[in-house]
Design a protein around this motif. Structure first.
Motif, PDB file in Angstrom:
ATOM      1  N   ALA A   1       0.825  -1.211   0.000  1.00  0.00           N
ATOM      2  CA  ALA A   1       0.000   0.000   0.000  1.00  0.00           C
ATOM      3  C   ALA A   1       0.858   1.260   0.000  1.00  0.00           C
ATOM      4  O   ALA A   1       0.516   2.262  -0.626  1.00  0.00           O
ATOM      5  CB  ALA A   1      -0.929   0.002   1.208  1.00  0.00           C
ATOM      6  N   GLU A   2       1.996   1.194   0.702  1.00  0.00           N
ATOM      7  CA  GLU A   2       2.858   2.381   0.740  1.00  0.00           C
ATOM      8  C   GLU A   2       3.378   2.685  -0.664  1.00  0.00           C
ATOM      9  O   GLU A   2       3.488   3.836  -1.062  1.00  0.00           O
ATOM     10  CB  GLU A   2       4.037   2.168   1.704  1.00  0.00           C
ATOM     11  CG  GLU A   2       3.623   1.970   3.160  1.00  0.00           C
ATOM     12  CD  GLU A   2       2.700   3.077   3.678  1.00  0.00           C
ATOM     13  OE1 GLU A   2       2.895   4.253   3.306  1.00  0.00           O
ATOM     14  OE2 GLU A   2       1.773   2.763   4.449  1.00  0.00           O
ATOM     15  N   ARG A   3       3.694   1.639  -1.406  1.00  0.00           N
ATOM     16  CA  ARG A   3       4.169   1.866  -2.774  1.00  0.00           C
ATOM     17  C   ARG A   3       3.049   2.413  -3.651  1.00  0.00           C
ATOM     18  O   ARG A   3       3.276   3.274  -4.477  1.00  0.00           O
ATOM     19  CB  ARG A   3       4.717   0.550  -3.363  1.00  0.00           C
ATOM     20  CG  ARG A   3       6.209   0.633  -3.629  1.00  0.00           C
ATOM     21  CD  ARG A   3       6.641  -0.386  -4.660  1.00  0.00           C
ATOM     22  NE  ARG A   3       6.454   0.073  -6.017  1.00  0.00           N
ATOM     23  CZ  ARG A   3       6.072  -0.728  -7.015  1.00  0.00           C
ATOM     24  NH1 ARG A   3       5.846  -2.005  -6.784  1.00  0.00           N
ATOM     25  NH2 ARG A   3       5.937  -0.247  -8.225  1.00  0.00           N
ATOM     26  N   ARG A   4       1.845   1.892  -3.451  1.00  0.00           N
ATOM     27  CA  ARG A   4       0.723   2.439  -4.228  1.00  0.00           C
ATOM     28  C   ARG A   4       0.586   3.934  -3.949  1.00  0.00           C
ATOM     29  O   ARG A   4       0.356   4.732  -4.849  1.00  0.00           O
ATOM     30  CB  ARG A   4      -0.579   1.703  -3.889  1.00  0.00           C
ATOM     31  CG  ARG A   4      -0.624   0.264  -4.353  1.00  0.00           C
ATOM     32  CD  ARG A   4      -2.040  -0.300  -4.372  1.00  0.00           C
ATOM     33  NE  ARG A   4      -2.687  -0.331  -3.073  1.00  0.00           N
ATOM     34  CZ  ARG A   4      -2.576  -1.316  -2.180  1.00  0.00           C
ATOM     35  NH1 ARG A   4      -1.824  -2.372  -2.461  1.00  0.00           N
ATOM     36  NH2 ARG A   4      -3.198  -1.261  -1.027  1.00  0.00           N
ATOM     37  N   LYS A   5       0.742   4.293  -2.671  1.00  0.00           N
ATOM     38  CA  LYS A   5       0.639   5.712  -2.322  1.00  0.00           C
ATOM     39  C   LYS A   5       1.736   6.533  -3.003  1.00  0.00           C
ATOM     40  O   LYS A   5       1.477   7.614  -3.519  1.00  0.00           O
ATOM     41  CB  LYS A   5       0.737   5.883  -0.794  1.00  0.00           C
ATOM     42  CG  LYS A   5      -0.569   5.588  -0.103  1.00  0.00           C
ATOM     43  CD  LYS A   5      -0.377   5.297   1.370  1.00  0.00           C
ATOM     44  CE  LYS A   5      -0.416   6.525   2.239  1.00  0.00           C
ATOM     45  NZ  LYS A   5      -0.529   6.154   3.673  1.00  0.00           N
TER      46      LYS A   5
ATOM     47  N   GLY B   1      -5.233  11.724   4.202  1.00  0.00           N
ATOM     48  CA  GLY B   1      -6.339  10.798   4.472  1.00  0.00           C
ATOM     49  C   GLY B   1      -6.938  10.268   3.182  1.00  0.00           C
ATOM     50  O   GLY B   1      -7.226   9.072   3.045  1.00  0.00           O
ATOM     51  N   LEU B   2      -7.131  11.167   2.231  1.00  0.00           N
ATOM     52  CA  LEU B   2      -7.698  10.774   0.943  1.00  0.00           C
ATOM     53  C   LEU B   2      -6.736   9.845   0.201  1.00  0.00           C
ATOM     54  O   LEU B   2      -7.148   8.857  -0.412  1.00  0.00           O
ATOM     55  CB  LEU B   2      -7.992  12.035   0.114  1.00  0.00           C
ATOM     56  CG  LEU B   2      -8.597  11.828  -1.266  1.00  0.00           C
ATOM     57  CD1 LEU B   2      -9.926  11.091  -1.175  1.00  0.00           C
ATOM     58  CD2 LEU B   2      -8.783  13.175  -1.980  1.00  0.00           C
ATOM     59  N   LEU B   3      -5.445  10.162   0.297  1.00  0.00           N
ATOM     60  CA  LEU B   3      -4.437   9.333  -0.359  1.00  0.00           C
ATOM     61  C   LEU B   3      -4.496   7.901   0.183  1.00  0.00           C
ATOM     62  O   LEU B   3      -4.479   6.933  -0.574  1.00  0.00           O
ATOM     63  CB  LEU B   3      -3.049   9.939  -0.133  1.00  0.00           C
ATOM     64  CG  LEU B   3      -1.874   9.193  -0.773  1.00  0.00           C
ATOM     65  CD1 LEU B   3      -2.004   9.186  -2.282  1.00  0.00           C
ATOM     66  CD2 LEU B   3      -0.541   9.821  -0.359  1.00  0.00           C
ATOM     67  N   GLU B   4      -4.577   7.792   1.494  1.00  0.00           N
ATOM     68  CA  GLU B   4      -4.654   6.467   2.127  1.00  0.00           C
ATOM     69  C   GLU B   4      -5.893   5.734   1.605  1.00  0.00           C
ATOM     70  O   GLU B   4      -5.841   4.550   1.273  1.00  0.00           O
ATOM     71  CB  GLU B   4      -4.722   6.638   3.655  1.00  0.00           C
ATOM     72  CG  GLU B   4      -5.119   5.394   4.441  1.00  0.00           C
ATOM     73  CD  GLU B   4      -3.942   4.481   4.797  1.00  0.00           C
ATOM     74  OE1 GLU B   4      -2.792   4.923   4.619  1.00  0.00           O
ATOM     75  OE2 GLU B   4      -4.185   3.338   5.229  1.00  0.00           O
ATOM     76  N   GLU B   5      -7.003   6.456   1.516  1.00  0.00           N
ATOM     77  CA  GLU B   5      -8.239   5.807   1.083  1.00  0.00           C
ATOM     78  C   GLU B   5      -8.150   5.357  -0.373  1.00  0.00           C
ATOM     79  O   GLU B   5      -8.464   4.205  -0.685  1.00  0.00           O
ATOM     80  CB  GLU B   5      -9.438   6.740   1.288  1.00  0.00           C
ATOM     81  CG  GLU B   5     -10.744   6.025   1.003  1.00  0.00           C
ATOM     82  CD  GLU B   5     -11.981   6.877   1.241  1.00  0.00           C
ATOM     83  OE1 GLU B   5     -11.828   8.075   1.565  1.00  0.00           O
ATOM     84  OE2 GLU B   5     -13.085   6.341   1.080  1.00  0.00           O
TER      85      GLU B   5
ATOM     86  N   LYS C   1       1.172   9.543  -5.600  1.00  0.00           N
ATOM     87  CA  LYS C   1       1.699  10.868  -5.288  1.00  0.00           C
ATOM     88  C   LYS C   1       2.595  11.378  -6.415  1.00  0.00           C
ATOM     89  O   LYS C   1       2.443  12.505  -6.895  1.00  0.00           O
ATOM     90  CB  LYS C   1       2.511  10.785  -3.995  1.00  0.00           C
ATOM     91  CG  LYS C   1       2.143  11.836  -2.984  1.00  0.00           C
ATOM     92  CD  LYS C   1       2.891  11.519  -1.708  1.00  0.00           C
ATOM     93  CE  LYS C   1       2.907  12.702  -0.788  1.00  0.00           C
ATOM     94  NZ  LYS C   1       3.445  12.332   0.524  1.00  0.00           N
ATOM     95  N   ALA C   2       3.522  10.512  -6.831  1.00  0.00           N
ATOM     96  CA  ALA C   2       4.479  10.929  -7.858  1.00  0.00           C
ATOM     97  C   ALA C   2       3.761  11.214  -9.173  1.00  0.00           C
ATOM     98  O   ALA C   2       3.978  12.263  -9.799  1.00  0.00           O
ATOM     99  CB  ALA C   2       5.534   9.847  -8.049  1.00  0.00           C
ATOM    100  N   ASP C   3       2.855  10.309  -9.588  1.00  0.00           N
ATOM    101  CA  ASP C   3       2.139  10.513 -10.853  1.00  0.00           C
ATOM    102  C   ASP C   3       1.280  11.758 -10.776  1.00  0.00           C
ATOM    103  O   ASP C   3       1.185  12.530 -11.733  1.00  0.00           O
ATOM    104  CB  ASP C   3       1.270   9.299 -11.172  1.00  0.00           C
ATOM    105  CG  ASP C   3       2.117   8.088 -11.562  1.00  0.00           C
ATOM    106  OD1 ASP C   3       3.355   8.254 -11.620  1.00  0.00           O
ATOM    107  OD2 ASP C   3       1.550   7.003 -11.786  1.00  0.00           O
TER     108      ASP C   3
END
Lengths: 776, 326
Positions: free
Chosen positions: A221-225, A248-252, A229-231
């Protein structure tokens, strides 16, 4: 050492539950294996919307053999006793037990039970199905044909497959076979729902992660975040915009996708008239999308969504589809905003919204929002001078601060409460402080939220929180354990932070009394009083109880049908500090056994000690020593700022040599005194100068007198470091006294006098803090 | 596998696919396509229930048939009425009368998600082009004493369906659990046809003069019902209707199971449930008229729930509810 790979794959798990569930899985599995006698080197959990995964490394292959000896009865014990022992130890005949001799006991039986170690595979195969069956999901469900069977498996959503492989790095891992609610374990997983739905054979964690990645699933999940973020930042940068970050939204969103693809979309520019906060919230809450700013800081008409697929058209359709929905949502928001502005700018202004507060229940026992607003108005006005606010403004701010509850916008987006209040108050040309208070009186909402500093905001924020606390305390809805449904801890912390950060010299007890007066007054005006009936707080009509109290006969006629215990009565409202008693029992003899409504004294002290607890937590969180806080707080200290400053001063004093030695000396004096007090040794009432024999004794006595006086004067001026400095002067005389003078001498008069001197030391230091509660 | 099922059916049909039937051009084509898809799966294709209901779930083919042990697969369109959503035919997204497509599969098959996705493919939603997502949304109906877990299904950010595993209906545990799929037909059609206003939907798939837009069919009725629901519906009469339905429901259920005329047990779960539906709809109308206060609201919901519970219990005493025929 073998590794274990476990994957529980299901239909989509709610985003908010995934992280905790993966953590629970790790804890439950590792705990179970350790309990069964295995050890492991490391474990890490992963999750996606469709899977919980545990990567467990370096597990021992077997648990150790255990030998247990169980002592039994004597060999000549009755047969029944021997049988029982054998059965308990799992032996089939007495031959299997050993016979040992003990000089006291004689010959007796011993069962030697060898518990052979177990294979890790067996332990795992037994532990995991039980963990799955009892998994702590916040909500779980049954499904499919099996759901008709009793005790069928419950999971957050249907569990579809279990992957469980085990083996050392050098060998081909094996599947650990087990069944959980009809789902058999295996070595198969599946990739992305749309990109790679086929089965994937898995050996161990490394090929698992890389196969999934090929099958368009990012496991971590951290990599997905990070990818999102980067994209997102790249897309924003390419359009000359700034992403408005939202953790919070990023986590969701990271937990709504297995293969994150960031896409930019655009909504109609005509919606940019709506307050940016509203746009942001609409897009975030309803569509789970981010918004972007122009470089000048204004909101742009772009939004960023995170899709779960690499669409064949590069995401054009997806962007258009989302834009359609965002436009429809913003269309609604614009309609609400304009409807509300129309109202605010009409002749009636806030009136219709305020009128509607009468029909909004705050709490069944605490009346409507309108009644609450009345109380906050009175309290805010009363507090205004204390916090240097304009009383009229404080009153007005309190009057309209809840009005936005009835606006169309807040009805649709409750999260915008406060912010919309401010926007509408600004549009209605209310004073700046009044408009600001409509938003800020809600603050601080937590330990890291900003604390208002505008005096009007402070007055209304304090009044709002105190009314809540006192109200719920009055109806006995206090927080218990982890339950705090009315967020009373947060309210108390809010009061504490408002007081401390604005350096308000306020006695909390007075605030409590003032707020309580309002609550009572409200009840009074409503012809309602609280009583206690069958142990529950209930309302009692007031109509025959007079302001100056009631007469028993009146009470009796007022409650002819009351068959339960009733407590009531406001005889005299005397709002001196904690002296108001509501317990005047008016019915002695006339009605049987009427217990009293809790007195304000109990009530106030109880609430005050709640404040003490919250203050302790707050000070501890900001690094203060808890023993120093205990040393400074007494049950009735209610000046939060003073407590805090004393703790600070005490802390720095104790860091000095003088402080440390004085603490030691004071403790020594207190210990001697306490020991003698226990033995009922005579202690002089006062120190009699003529009985002082030693020069050092005389010097200490003089020093105590002086230190006590100076410390008291300094405390009077709230100058805590000077009071510490005054006490510090005691250090040398105390030290030399203990060096050369005996307290417990033969002469009882001298001894009593010296003990009296010890008491003076304790009392003198006690003016600053209770040194006995300080550690070290 | 899902998409394979979908494509298979789609291909079978595509040969005889006329413009008028293409979901991309025709509202009724969308319905027909779904009918064909679920008929192929083996569902009983039912017609709408002949009573006013707030959602497809109220159809006894869902509410009652979701109870008891017998397998049951059904699909149907249900006109649904939400009086408070009336906008006089002026809002492009809101209707007080609209269509739901309802599928109930009991027990829920293991590939229910795939079957559902197959139906999206069948109506022309390419899941390699569109972003289809299952977003947590638990379902609860206080009036039906029912709850379930599931999702709202998003297609490019738009909610196109509700997907629920029923856990409890009419206060009774579902055993086995049924899966319920509810498609908001107008919304889905707007998406598939690419229109922004519901009244612009092509209803019959006709071209030029032959085209009948949704507005031609329903805009006038929306206006009429909005006025009726908000301002004209007789509240005294409605309160009376509510009482009547409640009493009738209780009376039906209180009747002895044994029918002396036929000499056998006839438990009248369905006629009783009709009265429960009636009470529920009357309550919705009263709500739209704004004559039910906050505290009364709970009270009325509780009354309907009590009726639905009693009906659920009665249904479980019948053959369809799983009792062996005598």
């Amino acid at each position: 050492m073998p590794d274990l790979l476990l994957e529980l794959r299901s239909e989509e798990i709610p985003a908010r539950m995934q992280r905790k569930a993966a953590g629970d899985l790790k804890k439950l599995v590792t705990d179970a294996l350790v309990d069964a006698g295995l050890t492991y080197e490391g474990a890490r959990e992963y999750w996606t919307p469709r899977r919980l995964t545990l990567d467990l490394r370096g597990l021992t292959a077997r648990s150790a053999d255990l030998k247990e000896e169980r002592k039994g009865p004597r060999t000549d014990a009755p047969e029944k006793a021997i049988e029982g022992f054998l059965r308990g130890a799992g032996l089939s005949s007495v031959d299997e037990a050993e016979v040992r001799n003990d000089p006291k006991k004689g010959d007796f039986l011993v069962a030697v039970i060898n518990k052979p170690g177990r294979e890790a595979q067996d332990i795992i195969a037994e532990a995991i199905p039980a963990i799955i069956a009892n998994f702590p999901w916040p909500k779980s469900m049954r499904w499919g044909a099996k759901s008709a069977e009793a005790g069928s498996l419950k999971w957050v959503r249907p569990l579809q497959s279990i992957l469980c492989t085990f083996g050392p790095e050098t060998e081909e891992p094996e599947v650990i076979p087990f069944d959980a609610g009809g789902v058999a374990s295996g070595n198969i997983t599946y990739g992305h729902r749309f990109h790679a739905p086929d089965a994937i054979k898995v050996r161990r964690f490394d090929d698992y992660v890389s196969s999934l990645e090929k099958a368009k699933v990012v496991l971590d999940a951290e990599r997905r975040k990070e990818i999102i973020k980067a994209d997102a930042q790249n897309l924003a940068f390419a359009s000359g915009l700034d992403l408005v970050e939202d953790e919070g939204l990023l986590e969701e969103v990271a937990n709504l996708v297995e293969w994150p693809v960031a896409i930019l979309g655009a909504f109609g520019e005509e919606f940019l008239d709506i307050p940016p906060e509203v746009i942001r919230l609409t897009i975030k809450e309803n569509q789970k999308c981010f918004v972007l700013r122009q470089l000048n800081g204004d909101l742009s008409n772009r939004f960023l969504l995170v899709a779960n697929i690499d669409a064949t058209d590069g995401g054009k359709e997806i962007a258009l589809g989302n834009a359609k929905v965002v436009n429809a949502r913003l269309g609604d928001a614009k309609f609400f905003w304009e409807t509300d502005l129309h109202q605010i700018n009409s002749d009636d202004g806030f009136e219709p919204w305020l009128a509607k507060l009468h029909s909004v229940t705050f709490h069944a026992k605490l009346g409507s929002q309108a009644e609450r607003v009345q109380r906050i108005m009175a309290l805010a006005e009363e507090l205004a001078p204390v916090v240097s606010a304009n009383p009229a403004e404080a009153r007005r701010a309190a009057e309209i601060c809840k009005a936005d509850l009835n606006s169309a916008m807040v009805y649709e987006f409750p999260e915008l409460q406060g912010l919309m209040g401010r926007k509408y108050a600004e549009r209605a040309n209310e004073a700046d402080s009044v408009a600001l208070a409509c938003e800020e009186h809600w603050k601080p909402q937590g330990p890291s939220d900003d604390v208002p500093s505008d005096p009007v905001c402070v007055a209304v924020a304090l009044a709002d929180k105190l009314d809540t606390l006192v109200g719920f305390w009055a109806i006995d809805e206090k927080p218990t354990g982890s339950k705090d449904p009315y967020a009373l801890r947060r309210a108390a912390l809010g009061v504490i932070r408002l007081v401390l950060e604005n350096e308000l010299e306020i006695e909390v007890a007075k605030l409590i009394v003032a707020a309580f007066k309002n609550v009572i007054q409200g009840a009074w005006d409503k012809d309602i009083l609280w009583g206690v009936k069958d142990g529950d707080v209930c309302e009692i009509p007031r109509y025959t109880i007079q302001d100056d109290g009631g007469q028993p006969a009146q009470i009796e006629s007022a409650f002819p049908n009351l068959d339960a215990e009733v407590c009531y009565g406001v005889q005299k409202i005397n709002f001196s500090k904690f002296d108001l008693m509501l317990n005047t029992n008016l019915t002695t003899g006339e009605l049987p056994s009427l217990p009293t409504l809790r007195s304000l004294s109990d009530f106030g002290n109880d609430l005050l000690s709640f404040f003490h607890d919250r203050l302790k937590v707050h000070l501890r969180d900001s690094g203060a020593r808890h023993d120093l806080i205990d040393a400074v707080i007494t049950p009735d200290s209610d000046d939060l700022l003073m407590i805090t400053r004393r703790v600070e001063a005490l802390g720095s004093f104790l860091d000095t040599e003088d402080g440390k030695n004085l603490l030691a000396g004071t403790k020594r004096a207190a210990n001697i005194l306490a020991a003698e007090e226990k033995k009922n040794t005579e202690v002089g009432d006062t120190v009699v100068e003529s009985l002082l024999e030693d020069a050092r004794e005389t010097a200490l006595f003089k020093a105590v007198n002086q230190a006590e006086k100076q410390a008291a004067e300094a405390i009077e001026k709230e100058d805590y470091s000077s009071s510490m400095a005054a006490l510090a002067k005691l250090r040398a005389p105390v030290d030399s006294f203990f060096e050369d003078v005996m307290v417990n001498v033969e002469d009882t008069k001298v001894r009593a006098n010296r003990l009296a001197l010890m008491r003076r030391i304790r009392d003198a230091t006690g003016t600053v803090a209770d040194f006995s509660k300080i550690a070290g | 596998m899902a998409s394979q099922v979908g494509n298979l059916i789609f291909q079978n049909r595509s040969a005889k696919f006329s413009m008028a039937h293409d979901p991309k051009n025709s509202f009724q084509g969308l319905i027909l396509t779904l009918h064909e898809y679920w008929a192929e799966y083996g569902c009983v294709i039912l017609q709408p229930y002949d009573m006013e209901v707030g959602a497809g779930t109220f159809h006894p083919a869902t509410t009652l048939r979701a109870l008891g042990p017998k397998p049951w697969n059904a699909a149907y369109v249900q006109p649904s009425r939400r009086p408070t959503d009336g906008r006089y035919g002026e809002n492009p997204n809101r209707l007080q009368h609209y269509y739901q497509y309802q599928v109930l599969l009991k027990p829920s098959p293991p590939n229910l998600q795939e079957l559902y996705l197959g139906s999206l493919e069948a109506i022309g939603i390419d899941t390699k082009l569109h972003d289809v997502r299952f977003v947590e949304d638990d379902w609860e109906s206080p009036t039906l004493g029912a709850w379930g877990l599931g999702w709202e299904v998003w297609c490019d950010g738009m909610e196109v369906s509700q997907f629920t595993y029923f856990q409890q209906i009419c206060g009774q545990e579902c055993s086995p659990v049924a899966g319920e799929l509810t498609y908001g037909l107008e919304r889905l059609a707007m998406y598939v046809q690419g229109v922004d206003d519901v009244y612009d939907l092509n209803f019959n798939g006709g071209e030029g003069d032959k085209k009948v837009p949704y507005g031609e069919v329903f805009q006038q009725t929306e206006r009429e019902y909005s006025r009726y629901n908000f301002d004209i519906a007789g509240t005294d009469e409605l309160f009376q209707h509510f009482k009547d339905a409640e009493t009738e429901c209780q009376r039906i259920l209180a009747a002895p199971a044994h029918d002396p005329k036929k000499g056998r047990e006839i438990i009248m779960a369905h006629p009783a449930y009709d009265q429960c539906i009636k009470a529920s709809h009357v309550f919705n109308l009263l709500d739209a008229r704004g004559v039910i206060s906050v505290t009364e609201r709970q009270n009325y919901i509780g009354k309907v729930r009590d009726l639905s519970k009693a009906c659920g219990e009665a249904f479980l005493q019948t053959e369809a509810g799983g009792v062996e025929a005598a």
